[in-house]
Enzyme design. Sequence first.
Site, PDB file in Angstrom:
ATOM      1  CG  LEU A  40      -1.865   1.213   1.312  1.00 57.63           C
ATOM      2  CD1 LEU A  40      -2.743   1.336   0.081  1.00 57.63           C
ATOM      3  CD2 LEU A  40      -2.724   1.134   2.572  1.00 57.63           C
ATOM      4  CG  HIS A  41       2.773   2.698  -3.116  1.00 61.18           C
ATOM      5  ND1 HIS A  41       2.434   1.409  -3.483  1.00 61.18           N
ATOM      6  CD2 HIS A  41       3.072   3.351  -4.274  1.00 61.18           C
ATOM      7  CE1 HIS A  41       2.533   1.287  -4.804  1.00 61.18           C
ATOM      8  NE2 HIS A  41       2.906   2.456  -5.312  1.00 61.18           N
ATOM      9  CG  PHE A  42      -1.746   7.224  -0.974  1.00 62.28           C
ATOM     10  CD1 PHE A  42      -2.935   7.511  -1.619  1.00 62.28           C
ATOM     11  CD2 PHE A  42      -1.775   6.427   0.164  1.00 62.28           C
ATOM     12  CE1 PHE A  42      -4.143   7.005  -1.145  1.00 62.28           C
ATOM     13  CE2 PHE A  42      -2.974   5.914   0.650  1.00 62.28           C
ATOM     14  CZ  PHE A  42      -4.152   6.202  -0.005  1.00 62.28           C
TER      15      PHE A  42
END
Lengths: 434, 401
Positions: A234-236
């Site tokens: 999970l990453h932005f």
Amino acid sequence: MLRIKRVPTVLSNYQKEEAEEAGAAGGCGRNCMRDCCLPGAKLPLYAFRNSDKVESSDKKEPPFAFLDSLLLGEWEDRVERGLFRYDVTACETKVIPGDYGFVAQLNEGRHLKKRPTEFRVDKVLQPFDGSKFNFTKVGQEEVLFQFESSEDDEVKFYPNAPINVERSPSVVAINVSPIEYGHVLLIPRILECLPQRIDHKSFLLALHMAIEAKNPYFRLGYNSLGAFATINHLHFQAYYLAVPFPIEKAPTRKITEFKGGVVISEILKYPVRGLVFEGGYSVEDLSNAVSDSCICLQDNNIPYNVLISDSGRRVFLLPQCYAEKQALGEVSSELLDTQVNPAVWEISGHMVLKRKEDYNGASQEKAWRLLAEVSLSQERFQEVIVIIFEAITCAVISESEGLGEEEEEERDVEDVDEVRDGIMVVAQECLVQH
Amino acid sequence: MEQQPMDTSFEQSINNRYSFWVREALDELPHSFTITDPSISGHPIVFASREFLKMSGYSREEVIGKNGRMFQGIRTNRRSVMEIREAIREERSIQVSLLNYHKNGTPFWILFHMFPVFSKEDGRVIHFVGVQVPIMPKPRRSGSEFSRIEVNLYENGAGFRDTVLGFCRREVCSDTVAELGRISNLDQVLSADTELTDTACKASDLEKRRANTAMSNILSMLTHYSESMGRLVSDKRCCPHNMSRVGASLNISLGRIKQSFVLTDPHKSDIPIVYASDAFLELTGYSRHEVLGRNSRFLSGKETDVSTHLQITNSIQTGKPCTVCILNYRKDGSPFWNSLHISPVRNSSGKIAYFVEVQMDLNCGRHENQNVGPEIRQLSVVGAVKVAVRSSGMIATTSDS
């Protein structure tokens, strides 16, 4: 099973070819973000103010842009330490002539030295796979700071905070292949090893980051699997680009008002169909409306991209089907040859081009043609809207129901009165003329 | 505390350009407008007309020095705000409907018409003028009970008749789509009969004419009063932009950066300063015109180690960043130890356009309670300048083509 082959972007200096990676397991000694290296490790910690009001009209001059300054300073520090694969400010860039102002960048170095990898594109949710590259494997020098919500109503900063494994910190790390200045990755609760999948808490964190930066040219983006995310951790992403994105210029049409005063509109006159979320009486209201929609899309296996713009005031949600078309062989070779992977930045109008001839010949029409391939068809988009709205339980008001909409506005006015602490306010009342 | 010399700079902004009676003359105009100065950090209002104050409910003291965004509120269309921001950056005029808020919180629709005023001598933007024409409510055709909503003001209700507009008609597509044809020549993508953003309120031709009239009245006034100062202004850029200083759009972006720094131009002989931040002027005691065009070595004095200058020259020649500790002198002759960081700054073509020099007074304990370390703060200036310069060049490319 649908797969495409593409050259993955190297986000970290510790991201090796998979085969190499497998061999490298074991003795670490490279100061990573895993149990072997974390004891005693310290990183700056920025805790944002946990206020529940959306900053609407800054009646006061905003205070010192703390996060902005921290982020730029730490990023420039990594520039001077030579951690990036290239100097992105040495890459030529321009606004393409045309009313929308698509932005093109010539970046010949970003994809060198990597062979194409297969990506499965027909499953938006896939379990986390610890044997593949993930952000716990990055070196601590690539991590700029920890980012979390403050316990109270104040911004807190600790230049040297221990990394508390139990508290599962969220961190901001550099992208060693930046597409613009300040390109970073926000990795929520990094040690929990969450797969690429939006949840309420993580999206709220991303929204807070956009708000805290207090800079309309610092935007956050998200790519789901199947919509050109390359790492299933999970990453932005986020970076600075001080020009408006074409998608931000596109007109919108209000579809409905969701609970909490969140207005949902449809993007018009733009090659990629999508929704815009804005307003909301609190940050949580806006965040929840977007998260609910994202969760609905991923649960329905619909790939999508998200852009958080205007310092967290507007959020664009764009379901897409390019990778699927590509896997099915429905994308023309002319488009494929440009090797542009239409992820959130490309869809928003920022095109990173690998070939000089594409850069020199870039035009609004070409950008438009590429993005039109990314978009869902009008029929499919309407279907998807229905799916989303059913899930988040709010009624779609059709264009013909003008009067109904007016009532909607009426309610609006009352709500505005309430938020303004009982001050007598006559909000704008817009009447329909047919 | 950071704003002590400011009051005078707002005054000076007008006084330097226009002769004595200009304020009185502008105040006699029946228009609601503000004048802002993009060369001052924060792009503040430096003049607000009497009619404007009446319309907004604020006193002059409450608006001078503030940014125009103070009149916006929760229902203000964000896309319109973005359009205004971009017009400022591109130094062009714009006409857009905007929902502003009265001091008492009442929202009202205006037609906002903003235009730049250029200096005739060097083509720089001196000021922006923002004219605000109230948008009149349009009676609804069906004549229902909603056609007029009485505006109920709880304080000084009189005098607002024209300006406080509780409502306007909802935007309907057809005529606005024509306008948007300008935005996209690819409209066929969507059918034309869709309604545009519901929060937009459209100005009538009458209101547009009123805005244009106001603009020409204000311009002729400004031109007249600048003539007698011998520093003529104009609504058009008359000569090619003189690059001895940076453009207004870059100026605005750089103005947001609060620390002490200068930009120097390595492509000019003796590498002159082309931009100096407010904090730099505060630190050194010089005023801007005493600094621009000079090489930054004028800060050195008799006790300054000559070898540090060599380090600086070397950094510039090799295009590499460096940090030196140098003894500098203020205008009043007092010395200070300056931890100076120098870094090349590239433009949108990827070429080195400037060097940024960020000063840090080593004896000044002022930053101690700010937790971001001084080195990171210094580097953050470099980052912010790099972003500003890179982006401003991208815009310039478009306007040239």
